[in-house]
Design an enzyme around this catalytic site. Structure first.
Site, PDB file in Angstrom:
ATOM      1  N   TYR A  85      36.711  41.552  35.319  1.00  0.00           N
ATOM      2  CA  TYR A  85      35.865  41.412  36.497  1.00  0.00           C
ATOM      3  C   TYR A  85      34.686  40.460  36.210  1.00  0.00           C
ATOM      4  O   TYR A  85      34.026  40.595  35.178  1.00  0.00           O
ATOM      5  CB  TYR A  85      35.302  42.789  36.936  1.00  0.00           C
ATOM      6  CG  TYR A  85      34.116  42.559  37.821  1.00  0.00           C
ATOM      7  CD1 TYR A  85      34.317  42.137  39.134  1.00  0.00           C
ATOM      8  CD2 TYR A  85      32.819  42.601  37.327  1.00  0.00           C
ATOM      9  CE1 TYR A  85      33.252  41.801  39.934  1.00  0.00           C
ATOM     10  CE2 TYR A  85      31.743  42.266  38.118  1.00  0.00           C
ATOM     11  CZ  TYR A  85      31.982  41.869  39.423  1.00  0.00           C
ATOM     12  OH  TYR A  85      30.926  41.505  40.208  1.00  0.00           O
ATOM     13  N   GLU A 119      20.939  37.892  45.785  1.00  0.00           N
ATOM     14  CA  GLU A 119      22.074  37.335  45.045  1.00  0.00           C
ATOM     15  C   GLU A 119      22.534  36.048  45.741  1.00  0.00           C
ATOM     16  O   GLU A 119      22.635  35.985  46.959  1.00  0.00           O
ATOM     17  CB  GLU A 119      23.226  38.348  45.029  1.00  0.00           C
ATOM     18  CG  GLU A 119      24.448  37.855  44.266  1.00  0.00           C
ATOM     19  CD  GLU A 119      25.580  38.886  44.249  1.00  0.00           C
ATOM     20  OE1 GLU A 119      25.632  39.749  45.144  1.00  0.00           O
ATOM     21  OE2 GLU A 119      26.402  38.810  43.330  1.00  0.00           O
ATOM     22  N   TRP A 156      38.400  49.186  40.305  1.00  0.00           N
ATOM     23  CA  TRP A 156      38.279  47.759  39.983  1.00  0.00           C
ATOM     24  C   TRP A 156      36.823  47.341  40.002  1.00  0.00           C
ATOM     25  O   TRP A 156      36.056  47.663  40.841  1.00  0.00           O
ATOM     26  CB  TRP A 156      39.063  46.887  40.978  1.00  0.00           C
ATOM     27  CG  TRP A 156      38.818  45.448  40.668  1.00  0.00           C
ATOM     28  CD1 TRP A 156      39.314  44.730  39.626  1.00  0.00           C
ATOM     29  CD2 TRP A 156      37.969  44.544  41.401  1.00  0.00           C
ATOM     30  NE1 TRP A 156      38.827  43.439  39.650  1.00  0.00           N
ATOM     31  CE2 TRP A 156      37.992  43.298  40.731  1.00  0.00           C
ATOM     32  CE3 TRP A 156      37.172  44.678  42.533  1.00  0.00           C
ATOM     33  CZ2 TRP A 156      37.265  42.191  41.159  1.00  0.00           C
ATOM     34  CZ3 TRP A 156      36.454  43.590  42.965  1.00  0.00           C
ATOM     35  CH2 TRP A 156      36.504  42.346  42.281  1.00  0.00           C
ATOM     36  N   ARG A 201      21.273  47.649  47.064  1.00  0.00           N
ATOM     37  CA  ARG A 201      22.038  46.400  47.119  1.00  0.00           C
ATOM     38  C   ARG A 201      22.771  46.189  48.441  1.00  0.00           C
ATOM     39  O   ARG A 201      23.694  45.376  48.523  1.00  0.00           O
ATOM     40  CB  ARG A 201      23.077  46.417  45.984  1.00  0.00           C
ATOM     41  CG  ARG A 201      22.481  46.436  44.606  1.00  0.00           C
ATOM     42  CD  ARG A 201      22.387  45.066  44.013  1.00  0.00           C
ATOM     43  NE  ARG A 201      23.670  44.418  43.918  1.00  0.00           N
ATOM     44  CZ  ARG A 201      23.937  43.189  44.379  1.00  0.00           C
ATOM     45  NH1 ARG A 201      22.991  42.494  45.000  1.00  0.00           N
ATOM     46  NH2 ARG A 201      25.129  42.659  44.223  1.00  0.00           N
ATOM     47  N   HIS A 219      30.261  47.234  37.723  1.00  0.00           N
ATOM     48  CA  HIS A 219      31.298  47.282  38.759  1.00  0.00           C
ATOM     49  C   HIS A 219      32.024  48.618  38.845  1.00  0.00           C
ATOM     50  O   HIS A 219      33.257  48.682  38.841  1.00  0.00           O
ATOM     51  CB  HIS A 219      32.283  46.119  38.564  1.00  0.00           C
ATOM     52  CG  HIS A 219      32.661  45.473  39.865  1.00  0.00           C
ATOM     53  ND1 HIS A 219      33.858  45.710  40.485  1.00  0.00           N
ATOM     54  CD2 HIS A 219      31.997  44.629  40.672  1.00  0.00           C
ATOM     55  CE1 HIS A 219      33.915  45.024  41.613  1.00  0.00           C
ATOM     56  NE2 HIS A 219      32.789  44.361  41.755  1.00  0.00           N
ATOM     57  N   GLU A 231      23.837  47.113  37.336  1.00  0.00           N
ATOM     58  CA  GLU A 231      24.367  47.386  38.681  1.00  0.00           C
ATOM     59  C   GLU A 231      25.627  48.251  38.646  1.00  0.00           C
ATOM     60  O   GLU A 231      26.466  48.096  37.753  1.00  0.00           O
ATOM     61  CB  GLU A 231      24.683  46.030  39.339  1.00  0.00           C
ATOM     62  CG  GLU A 231      25.210  46.155  40.743  1.00  0.00           C
ATOM     63  CD  GLU A 231      25.651  44.812  41.316  1.00  0.00           C
ATOM     64  OE1 GLU A 231      25.250  43.759  40.783  1.00  0.00           O
ATOM     65  OE2 GLU A 231      26.415  44.837  42.294  1.00  0.00           O
ATOM     66  N   GLU A 263      26.134  47.891  47.094  1.00  0.00           N
ATOM     67  CA  GLU A 263      26.873  46.828  47.795  1.00  0.00           C
ATOM     68  C   GLU A 263      28.032  47.402  48.613  1.00  0.00           C
ATOM     69  O   GLU A 263      28.471  46.769  49.564  1.00  0.00           O
ATOM     70  CB  GLU A 263      27.357  45.733  46.837  1.00  0.00           C
ATOM     71  CG  GLU A 263      28.481  46.152  45.915  1.00  0.00           C
ATOM     72  CD  GLU A 263      28.891  45.067  44.930  1.00  0.00           C
ATOM     73  OE1 GLU A 263      28.036  44.265  44.518  1.00  0.00           O
ATOM     74  OE2 GLU A 263      30.079  45.031  44.562  1.00  0.00           O
ATOM     75  N   ASP A 291      26.422  43.629  35.846  1.00  0.00           N
ATOM     76  CA  ASP A 291      27.141  44.458  36.827  1.00  0.00           C
ATOM     77  C   ASP A 291      28.277  45.190  36.115  1.00  0.00           C
ATOM     78  O   ASP A 291      29.183  44.549  35.568  1.00  0.00           O
ATOM     79  CB  ASP A 291      27.701  43.531  37.929  1.00  0.00           C
ATOM     80  CG  ASP A 291      28.237  44.276  39.128  1.00  0.00           C
ATOM     81  OD1 ASP A 291      28.463  45.496  39.033  1.00  0.00           O
ATOM     82  OD2 ASP A 291      28.438  43.618  40.176  1.00  0.00           O
ATOM     83  N   ARG A 294      22.775  36.845  36.365  1.00  0.00           N
ATOM     84  CA  ARG A 294      23.650  37.962  36.023  1.00  0.00           C
ATOM     85  C   ARG A 294      24.644  37.482  34.974  1.00  0.00           C
ATOM     86  O   ARG A 294      25.291  36.457  35.174  1.00  0.00           O
ATOM     87  CB  ARG A 294      24.398  38.438  37.270  1.00  0.00           C
ATOM     88  CG  ARG A 294      25.175  39.704  37.064  1.00  0.00           C
ATOM     89  CD  ARG A 294      26.090  39.992  38.241  1.00  0.00           C
ATOM     90  NE  ARG A 294      27.354  39.303  38.128  1.00  0.00           N
ATOM     91  CZ  ARG A 294      28.454  39.612  38.830  1.00  0.00           C
ATOM     92  NH1 ARG A 294      28.409  40.588  39.712  1.00  0.00           N
ATOM     93  NH2 ARG A 294      29.572  38.952  38.668  1.00  0.00           N
TER      94      ARG A 294
HETATM   95  C1  GCO Z   1      28.515  41.354  43.152  1.00  0.00           C
HETATM   96  C2  GCO Z   1      29.793  41.994  43.509  1.00  0.00           C
HETATM   97  C3  GCO Z   1      30.882  41.096  43.974  1.00  0.00           C
HETATM   98  C4  GCO Z   1      32.086  41.913  44.406  1.00  0.00           C
HETATM   99  C5  GCO Z   1      32.754  41.222  45.515  1.00  0.00           C
HETATM  100  C6  GCO Z   1      33.923  41.974  46.071  1.00  0.00           C
HETATM  101  O1  GCO Z   1      27.686  42.042  42.608  1.00  0.00           O
HETATM  102  O2  GCO Z   1      28.377  40.190  43.463  1.00  0.00           O
HETATM  103  O3  GCO Z   1      30.133  43.005  42.631  1.00  0.00           O
HETATM  104  O4  GCO Z   1      31.212  40.057  43.117  1.00  0.00           O
HETATM  105  O5  GCO Z   1      32.978  42.113  43.366  1.00  0.00           O
HETATM  106  O6  GCO Z   1      31.835  41.011  46.536  1.00  0.00           O
HETATM  107  O7  GCO Z   1      34.392  41.342  47.200  1.00  0.00           O
HETATM  108 MG    MG Z   2      28.225  43.979  42.290  1.00  0.00          MG
END
Ligand code: GCO
Ligand code: MG
Length: 407
Positions: free
Chosen positions: A163, A344, A407, A288, A217, A241, A267, A215, A151
């Site tokens: 991020y 991951e 975020w 995810r 995010h 993602e 996630e 990602d 990634r």
């Molecule tokens: C990922 C995630 C994480 C999150 C984290 C928050 O794809 O690995 O986005 O990095 O930001 O788990 O606690």
């Molecule tokens: Mg993520």
């Protein structure tokens, strides 16, 4: 028939070997011990209390072999069900009970799930750099560790925290210790100007074979997401993602209609019901969901079964903020589940490996849960106790005008 075993004790450990982890320990009358991960980054103590104050009293005296019945009892019995705190707690109990069942049978959990359907599990890790040259160096370092799926995240010109990118060149850890979250500034336009260029540089550096992931995010509108998807379509991404905030699922239809880039999401989902329409409408390519945050092995298997019918694959969450116990559980699911595509794996600080000795292994870009009975995890409780909980929070983000954003 021999007398059923009973749950004799339920303990919750909150430890911070470099970062916070919440671990559930279930002990039976016959002396078997099962471990579960209950870490919810930035809200650790809420889960610890849910487990200690609400679930532990319900578990004492129950037959640990009745995993599905216990799951149903805790899920349906809550009435106020779903949500991260409840589902992480239920997930931790589920993991611990599978661990006990495996130990009672003398078999690794994946054998109880039907046995291996693959020899090893493809894993992806993170490469990060403040600028493109740093990102390319980071990609090289990941390839040197054997990874064949990475990634890629970079800094964004004009923003001083982003991020997915570590500040000091160390491994990326989003949560900051302290009594309040760090506030970051976010600028989607600047990101959209930069991300396609960074990903194109990554692809041309890596060549065609290495799997490349990214990602977003949760930060884009549907139209921005579609634009990003289109602009990277010829880079052959493995997935893009969390392009949009995960709670707004309808918008994925817009994104999907406009781009063929593979989409991964989930996630922050906790149940199969949050995945349902994304799966049955084929709005995503990868789910995810995390084995702990989505109700444990029992529930992740249900999500996998629904996804399988629609040719959607699992690529579970596995950041350093879920413990090696969660990773073990995810790997047992991975080895035994046909539509499990990738895991991951961010890796852990050496101290985390010491607190959670594990049978799972990483080799040559792949993970394996190992052959130890149960989940194949032990916990060094003394070492854990020497690193008590420290308040820590995930950052929050504001736009340039000061208003809050995702975020
Ligand atoms: C990922 C995630 C994480 C999150 C984290 C928050 O794809 O690995 O986005 O990095 O930001 O788990 O606690
Ligand atoms: Mg993520």
């Amino acid at each position: 028939m021999s007398k059923p075993d009973r749950i004799a004790a339920v303990d919750v450990l909150v430890t911070s070997p470099t970062r916070n982890f919440v671990t559930l320990k279930i002990t039976t009358e016959q002396g078997l011990v099962g471990w579960g991960d209950a870490t919810l980054n930035g809200r650790e103590l809420a889960v610890a209390s849910y487990l200690r104050d609400h679930l532990a009293p319900l578990l004492i005296g129950r037959d640990p072999a009745r995993i599905e019945d216990t799951w149903q009892y805790l899920y349906r019995g809550a009435y106020w069900r779903r949500g991260p705190v409840t589902m992480t707690s239920v997930g931790a109990v589920d993991l611990a009970l599978w661990d006990i069942k495996g130990k009672a049978a003398g078999l690794p959990v994946y054998q109880l799930l039907g046995g291996a359907v693959r020899d090893r599990i493809l894993s992806y890790t993170h490469a990060t750099g403040w600028d493109i040259p740093q990102l390319l160096d980071s990609l090289d370092a990941r390839l040197a560790q054997g990874f064949r799926a990475v990634r890629a995240q970079t800094g964004v010109p004009g923003l001083d925290i982003v991020y997915g990118v570590s500040k000091d060149g160390a491994a990326y850890e989003p949560a900051g210790r302290g009594l309040a979250p760090v506030e970051e500034t976010w600028d989607t336009d600047a990101y959209l100007r930069h991300a396609p260029e960074a990903l194109a540089a990554a692809r041309s550096h890596l060549g065609p074979e290495v799997k490349l992931l990214h990602d977003a995010h949760h930060r884009l509108t549907p139209n921005q997401a579609a634009r990003l998807g289109r602009s990277v379509e010829d880079l052959d991404l493995f997935w893009l993602e969390d392009v949009t905030p995960a709670e707004n699922q309808e918008v994925l239809r817009t994104v999907r209609a406009k781009t063929t880039v593979p989409l991964a999401i989930g996630e922050v989902f906790h149940t199969v019901w949050e995945c349902q329409s994304l799966i049955t409408e084929q709005l995503i390519d990868y789910v995810r969901c995390c084995v702990t945050h989505a109700g444990g092995i029992s529930h992740l298997r249900r999500i996998a079964a629904l996804a399988d019918i629609w040719q959607i694959q699992l690529g579970p969450h596995g950041p350093s903020d879920v413990s090696p116990v969660a990773l073990a559980a995810s790997l047992h699911v991975g080895l035994a589940t046909p539509n499990f595509a990738i895991q991951e794996y961010m890796g852990y600080a050496p101290l985390v490996h010491e607190v959670f000795p594990h049978a799972w292994t990483y080799e040559d870009g792949h993970l394996h849960p190992g052959e130890a009975p149960g989940l194949g995890i032990e916990v060094d409780e003394e070492l854990a106790a020497r690193h008590p909980y420290e308040p820590a929070y995930l950052p929050v983000a504001r736009r340039r005008d000061g208003s809050m954003t995702d975020w």
